[in-house]
Design a protein around this motif. Sequence first.
Motif, PDB file in Angstrom:
ATOM      1  N   LYS A   1       1.091  -1.057  -0.028  1.00 52.52           N
ATOM      2  CA  LYS A   1       0.252   0.054  -0.069  1.00 52.52           C
ATOM      3  C   LYS A   1       1.039   1.347  -0.230  1.00 52.52           C
ATOM      4  O   LYS A   1       0.173   2.255  -0.670  1.00 52.52           O
ATOM      5  N   HIS A   2       1.712   0.893  -0.170  1.00 44.97           N
ATOM      6  CA  HIS A   2       3.265   2.497   0.789  1.00 44.97           C
ATOM      7  C   HIS A   2       4.426   2.546  -0.149  1.00 44.97           C
ATOM      8  O   HIS A   2       4.622   3.681  -0.336  1.00 44.97           O
ATOM      9  N   PHE A   3       4.883   1.373  -0.934  1.00 46.00           N
ATOM     10  CA  PHE A   3       5.891   1.343  -1.347  1.00 46.00           C
ATOM     11  C   PHE A   3       5.216   0.101  -2.981  1.00 46.00           C
ATOM     12  O   PHE A   3       4.263   0.243  -3.422  1.00 46.00           O
ATOM     13  N   ASN A   4       5.965   0.581  -4.484  1.00 48.95           N
ATOM     14  CA  ASN A   4       5.809  -0.295  -5.095  1.00 48.95           C
ATOM     15  C   ASN A   4       6.385  -1.916  -5.225  1.00 48.95           C
ATOM     16  O   ASN A   4       6.895  -2.390  -6.129  1.00 48.95           O
ATOM     17  N   HIS A   5       7.004  -2.060  -3.688  1.00 49.68           N
ATOM     18  CA  HIS A   5       7.298  -3.666  -3.862  1.00 49.68           C
ATOM     19  C   HIS A   5       6.552  -4.091  -2.405  1.00 49.68           C
ATOM     20  O   HIS A   5       5.942  -3.472  -1.866  1.00 49.68           O
ATOM     21  N   SER A   6       7.060  -5.496  -2.510  1.00 50.82           N
ATOM     22  CA  SER A   6       6.205  -6.182  -0.542  1.00 50.82           C
ATOM     23  C   SER A   6       7.478  -6.910  -0.221  1.00 50.82           C
ATOM     24  O   SER A   6       7.196  -8.228  -0.280  1.00 50.82           O
ATOM     25  N   LYS A   7       8.239  -6.378  -0.499  1.00 52.13           N
ATOM     26  CA  LYS A   7       9.745  -7.237  -0.007  1.00 52.13           C
ATOM     27  C   LYS A   7      10.146  -6.456   0.736  1.00 52.13           C
ATOM     28  O   LYS A   7      10.556  -5.556   0.784  1.00 52.13           O
ATOM     29  N   PHE A   8      10.387  -7.461   2.300  1.00 52.74           N
ATOM     30  CA  PHE A   8      10.877  -6.672   3.427  1.00 52.74           C
ATOM     31  C   PHE A   8      12.703  -6.286   3.726  1.00 52.74           C
ATOM     32  O   PHE A   8      12.531  -5.575   4.439  1.00 52.74           O
ATOM     33  N   GLU A   9      13.414  -7.488   2.131  1.00 51.24           N
ATOM     34  CA  GLU A   9      14.965  -6.893   2.618  1.00 51.24           C
ATOM     35  C   GLU A   9      14.799  -5.658   2.120  1.00 51.24           C
ATOM     36  O   GLU A   9      15.543  -4.750   2.151  1.00 51.24           O
ATOM     37  N   SER A  10      14.022  -4.932   0.791  1.00 55.50           N
ATOM     38  CA  SER A  10      14.242  -3.871   0.378  1.00 55.50           C
ATOM     39  C   SER A  10      13.914  -2.977   1.480  1.00 55.50           C
ATOM     40  O   SER A  10      14.694  -1.832   1.953  1.00 55.50           O
ATOM     41  N   PHE A  11      12.774  -3.135   2.847  1.00 56.39           N
ATOM     42  CA  PHE A  11      12.659  -2.156   3.337  1.00 56.39           C
ATOM     43  C   PHE A  11      13.477  -1.787   4.354  1.00 56.39           C
ATOM     44  O   PHE A  11      13.451  -0.744   4.915  1.00 56.39           O
ATOM     45  N   ASN A  12      13.301  -3.305   4.904  1.00 55.59           N
ATOM     46  CA  ASN A  12      15.089  -3.184   6.137  1.00 55.59           C
ATOM     47  C   ASN A  12      16.239  -2.131   4.946  1.00 55.59           C
ATOM     48  O   ASN A  12      16.793  -1.109   5.940  1.00 55.59           O
ATOM     49  N   ARG A  13      16.779  -2.623   4.110  1.00 50.90           N
ATOM     50  CA  ARG A  13      17.357  -1.585   3.327  1.00 50.90           C
ATOM     51  C   ARG A  13      17.253  -0.232   3.625  1.00 50.90           C
ATOM     52  O   ARG A  13      18.065   0.609   3.514  1.00 50.90           O
TER      53      ARG A  13
ATOM     54  N   MET B   1      15.685  14.459   8.664  1.00 53.06           N
ATOM     55  CA  MET B   1      16.265  13.170   8.535  1.00 53.06           C
ATOM     56  C   MET B   1      16.888  13.503   6.599  1.00 53.06           C
ATOM     57  O   MET B   1      15.854  13.919   5.753  1.00 53.06           O
ATOM     58  N   VAL B   2      18.014  12.993   6.714  1.00 52.76           N
ATOM     59  CA  VAL B   2      18.626  12.797   5.288  1.00 52.76           C
ATOM     60  C   VAL B   2      19.400  10.699   5.113  1.00 52.76           C
ATOM     61  O   VAL B   2      19.956  10.462   6.566  1.00 52.76           O
ATOM     62  N   ARG B   3      19.545  10.915   3.859  1.00 50.79           N
ATOM     63  CA  ARG B   3      19.155   9.295   3.681  1.00 50.79           C
ATOM     64  C   ARG B   3      21.370   9.526   3.681  1.00 50.79           C
ATOM     65  O   ARG B   3      21.605  10.054   3.066  1.00 50.79           O
ATOM     66  N   LEU B   4      21.526   8.137   4.064  1.00 51.33           N
ATOM     67  CA  LEU B   4      22.687   8.176   4.127  1.00 51.33           C
ATOM     68  C   LEU B   4      23.781   7.702   2.534  1.00 51.33           C
ATOM     69  O   LEU B   4      23.242   7.109   2.118  1.00 51.33           O
ATOM     70  N   VAL B   5      24.752   8.612   2.986  1.00 56.29           N
ATOM     71  CA  VAL B   5      25.250   8.281   1.499  1.00 56.29           C
ATOM     72  C   VAL B   5      25.963   6.162   0.981  1.00 56.29           C
ATOM     73  O   VAL B   5      25.851   5.556   0.493  1.00 56.29           O
ATOM     74  N   ASN B   6      26.347   5.972   2.448  1.00 58.75           N
ATOM     75  CA  ASN B   6      26.907   4.709   2.416  1.00 58.75           C
ATOM     76  C   ASN B   6      27.281   4.406   3.798  1.00 58.75           C
ATOM     77  O   ASN B   6      27.992   3.630   4.195  1.00 58.75           O
ATOM     78  N   PRO B   7      25.911   3.419   4.210  1.00 59.49           N
ATOM     79  CA  PRO B   7      25.652   2.739   5.573  1.00 59.49           C
ATOM     80  C   PRO B   7      26.325   2.018   5.774  1.00 59.49           C
ATOM     81  O   PRO B   7      26.889   2.485   6.728  1.00 59.49           O
ATOM     82  N   GLY B   8      27.048   1.012   5.034  1.00 59.87           N
ATOM     83  CA  GLY B   8      27.849  -0.306   5.075  1.00 59.87           C
ATOM     84  C   GLY B   8      27.166  -1.197   6.384  1.00 59.87           C
ATOM     85  O   GLY B   8      26.112  -0.820   6.821  1.00 59.87           O
ATOM     86  N   LYS B   9      27.794  -2.446   6.508  1.00 59.84           N
ATOM     87  CA  LYS B   9      27.427  -2.881   7.215  1.00 59.84           C
ATOM     88  C   LYS B   9      27.727  -2.375   8.329  1.00 59.84           C
ATOM     89  O   LYS B   9      29.077  -2.136   8.582  1.00 59.84           O
ATOM     90  N   ARG B  10      27.460  -2.636   9.777  1.00 62.47           N
ATOM     91  CA  ARG B  10      27.845  -2.369  11.014  1.00 62.47           C
ATOM     92  C   ARG B  10      27.232  -2.967  12.414  1.00 62.47           C
ATOM     93  O   ARG B  10      26.154  -4.662  11.867  1.00 62.47           O
ATOM     94  N   ILE B  11      27.956  -3.295  12.635  1.00 57.46           N
ATOM     95  CA  ILE B  11      28.120  -4.789  13.919  1.00 57.46           C
ATOM     96  C   ILE B  11      27.076  -4.220  15.685  1.00 57.46           C
ATOM     97  O   ILE B  11      27.996  -3.029  16.248  1.00 57.46           O
ATOM     98  N   PRO B  12      26.501  -4.395  16.422  1.00 61.07           N
ATOM     99  CA  PRO B  12      25.867  -3.631  17.429  1.00 61.07           C
ATOM    100  C   PRO B  12      27.668  -3.931  18.253  1.00 61.07           C
ATOM    101  O   PRO B  12      27.198  -5.118  18.398  1.00 61.07           O
TER     102      PRO B  12
END
Length: 175
Positions: free
Chosen positions: A116-128, A164-175
Amino acid sequence: MADRRVTSPTDDGILSVNPRKGDGNDAYSPRTKRIKITKVDHTYRDFSQQAIEDVSLQMTRANAIDQRANKKVSFPRKLYDMVTNPDYQHIICFMPHGRSWTILDKSALVSEVLPKHFNHSKFESFNRQVNGWGFKRLLKKGPDHKAYYHECFLRGRSELCTLMVRLVNPGKRIP
């Protein structure tokens, strides 16, 4: 399954992991994997009591005007609408304190909300997208376990989404 021996990180932030059993003296053997450890910075500026003009007047107004001219709603604003929608409270909602949000039903999010809110229904894309906009996830045990937060994403303060601004390259982060 073989035990994994982990040595302490070196000064350069490299952690050695040995995927086989041993006495610990073989930490730098040819079979040792080296993993670079990065930590998530959980520094948090509190915007809950500040007026939007105090935060960043010029940037906010310019960003808001630009968004209205393009008629395109940013991802944080779409997410805010999803999280505050009473019809989705059983799927995705703010935590009681209003500083973080969580996904309660991942399958319902994918099947009902995302299309309903995006052009996709993929959780991976949402999480990205979530990661790309600077949201951080709390992975330590506690009441906010696996909740996402951003210092400009607060319940009742939708105007902060413009900061809020989109990050250029968030990369992989480990907490």
